[in-house]
Motif scaffolding. Structure first.
Motif, PDB file in Angstrom:
ATOM      1  N   THR A   2      44.500  36.552  45.947  1.00 20.02           N
ATOM      2  CA  THR A   2      44.302  37.346  44.697  1.00 20.02           C
ATOM      3  C   THR A   2      42.945  37.259  45.563  1.00 20.02           C
ATOM      4  OG1 THR A   2      43.964  35.424  43.102  1.00 20.02           O
ATOM      5  CG2 THR A   2      45.833  36.660  42.663  1.00 20.02           C
ATOM      6  N   SER A   3      42.496  38.729  44.238  1.00 24.26           N
ATOM      7  CA  SER A   3      41.125  38.815  44.352  1.00 24.26           C
ATOM      8  C   SER A   3      40.385  39.335  42.679  1.00 24.26           C
ATOM      9  CB  SER A   3      40.525  40.654  44.989  1.00 24.26           C
ATOM     10  OG  SER A   3      39.394  40.722  45.088  1.00 24.26           O
ATOM     11  N   ARG A   4      38.975  39.050  42.771  1.00 19.70           N
ATOM     12  CA  ARG A   4      38.485  39.431  41.598  1.00 19.70           C
ATOM     13  C   ARG A   4      38.075  40.779  40.998  1.00 19.70           C
ATOM     14  NH1 ARG A   4      37.771  34.278  38.810  1.00 19.70           N
ATOM     15  NH2 ARG A   4      37.094  35.847  37.142  1.00 19.70           N
TER      16      ARG A   4
ATOM     17  N   ASP B 219      34.514  40.812  43.109  1.00 20.35           N
ATOM     18  CA  ASP B 219      34.449  40.444  44.812  1.00 20.35           C
ATOM     19  C   ASP B 219      34.019  42.091  45.344  1.00 20.35           C
ATOM     20  OD1 ASP B 219      34.946  37.855  43.709  1.00 20.35           O
ATOM     21  OD2 ASP B 219      37.127  38.614  44.913  1.00 20.35           O
TER      22      ASP B 219
ATOM     23  N   VAL C 152      44.418  42.221  41.451  1.00 25.56           N
ATOM     24  CA  VAL C 152      42.970  41.493  40.677  1.00 25.56           C
ATOM     25  C   VAL C 152      43.446  40.593  39.851  1.00 25.56           C
ATOM     26  CG1 VAL C 152      41.092  42.384  40.713  1.00 25.56           C
ATOM     27  CG2 VAL C 152      41.913  43.570  42.000  1.00 25.56           C
TER      28      VAL C 152
ATOM     29  N   ASP D   5      41.529  38.476  36.351  1.00 27.51           N
ATOM     30  CA  ASP D   5      40.485  37.930  35.291  1.00 27.51           C
ATOM     31  C   ASP D   5      40.394  36.649  35.262  1.00 27.51           C
ATOM     32  OD1 ASP D   5      42.547  37.193  33.779  1.00 27.51           O
ATOM     33  OD2 ASP D   5      41.621  38.004  32.296  1.00 27.51           O
ATOM     34  N   GLU D   6      39.539  35.925  34.848  1.00 30.08           N
ATOM     35  CA  GLU D   6      39.260  34.705  34.629  1.00 30.08           C
ATOM     36  C   GLU D   6      40.714  33.873  34.544  1.00 30.08           C
ATOM     37  OE1 GLU D   6      38.115  36.827  31.134  1.00 30.08           O
ATOM     38  OE2 GLU D   6      37.187  37.227  33.340  1.00 30.08           O
TER      39      GLU D   6
ATOM     40  N   ASN E  70      43.076  33.915  35.333  1.00 35.28           N
ATOM     41  CA  ASN E  70      44.840  34.109  35.960  1.00 35.28           C
ATOM     42  C   ASN E  70      45.551  35.179  35.053  1.00 35.28           C
ATOM     43  OD1 ASN E  70      45.684  34.156  38.353  1.00 35.28           O
ATOM     44  ND2 ASN E  70      47.153  32.594  37.793  1.00 35.28           N
TER      45      ASN E  70
END
Length: 325
Positions: free
Chosen positions: A279-281, A284, A303, A305-306, A308
């Motif tokens: 996954t990405s944030r 990033d 994508v 968040d903190e 998941n």
């Protein structure tokens, strides 16, 4: 090929050969004088003021631009204009990088009394260390050449190339010494493709809200397939009742299931999904996401968040459209 066409190619090759030899000879001149010049420039508390007349001025303009874009504040000052007021651009904390092939350019020499009164260090780029400019400089960088590439031996060709290379050598040496990074470079190039590649974040390009392909864990494979088709990213995320991401199901997973003759109408997607997916944030950099996708041969990413939980999705086509590829 006609004789004239052959002559064009022969001339071009001769020019390149002469200039290549001159650049190779330049490598032998990176000695203590070059080190001293770098130290003066690195310790500069103001700006590097590059000055040159004629062709040296054109090259000086480029050297100033290269220094400025690689972390060393610099600008070009035309010596003719400097003699008529623009010398006020030069401050006591600056360094003067003066370029003159002969070292006897009148417009440059006229500036030296004021420059010395300001106690401004002078780095001379010239082919004559014993010239007037060379004698009044704090350090001399030798840009001399054996011959110009011009068949008449008159037009500045090889000499301007060597001067440009010397300027590039200074700029890159300072870049390395100052720890200048790609992020720093991007900040001074926000409008170009380099800036887009280095500053664009995943949050800038991702799809959000209802555009994110998601199905609950109890959904069947056929329902997951419908979601993939609706959203058009080639994958769907699978979430639990708290909307936490459990895994993904992709077009590739579907092909493998069909080969295994799995009933897509009765099989729950959680049984065949890929757990521990990449996954990405949102924060990033897009170029970092691209590197991840290329490394693992992934065409789309979710994508999170903190916590998941999915907050976005994007694919390779969107990176291409954004100019990251």
């Amino acid at each position: 090929m006609t004789s004239q066409q052959s002559s064009f190619i022969e001339s071009a090759r001769r020019v390149v050969a002469i200039e290549q030899a001159a650049i190779a000879a330049l490598c032998e001149r990176f000695d203590g004088r070059f080190v001293k010049a770098c130290e003066i420039l690195k310790d500069c508390q103001g700006k590097v003021v590059v000055c040159g007349m004629g062709k040296s001025g054109h090259v000086g303009n480029k050297i100033a631009a290269t220094l400025a874009s690689t972390g060393t504040p610099a600008f070009f000052m035309h010596p003719g204009e400097a003699n008529h007021g623009d010398l006020g651009m030069l401050g006591a904390n600056d360094v003067l990088l003066a370029i003159s092939n002969s070292g006897e350019t009148g417009e440059l020499l006229n500036l030296l009394p004021v420059v010395k009164r300001l106690n401004v260090p002078v780095i001379a780029m010239t082919n004559r260390a014993d010239s007037t400019l060379g004698k009044h400089a704090d350090v001399v960088l030798d840009i001399g050449v054996e011959q110009e590439a011009c068949s008449l031996g008159l037009a500045p060709t090889t000499s301007t190339t060597v001067t440009l290379v010397m300027g590039d050598a200074l700029a890159v040496a300072l870049l390395d010494a100052n720890g200048f990074t790609s992020d720093d470079f991007a900040l001074s190039h926000p409008g170009g493709s380099l800036g887009r590649k280095l500053l664009l974040t995943v949050a800038d390009i991702m799809l959000t809200g209802d555009e994110i392909p998601l199905v609950p864990e109890q959904a069947t494979v056929s329902e997951a397939l419908l979601e993939i088709s609706r959203k058009g990213l080639g994958l769907t995320g699978i979430t639990d009742t708290q909307r936490n991401l459990l895994g993904v199901f992709t077009d590739g997973d579907l092909r493998r299931l069909l080969d295994a003759r799995v009933d897509i109408h009765t099989t729950r997607v959680e049984e065949v999904m890929t757990r521990g997916c990449k996954t990405s944030r949102g924060e990033d950099l897009a170029v970092e996401a691209l590197n991840l996708m290329e490394q693992y041969k992934i065409s789309a990413l979710l994508v999170v968040d903190e916590n998941n939980q999915p907050v976005g999705a994007f694919n390779m086509h969107m990176l291409l459209k954004a100019g990251v590829l």
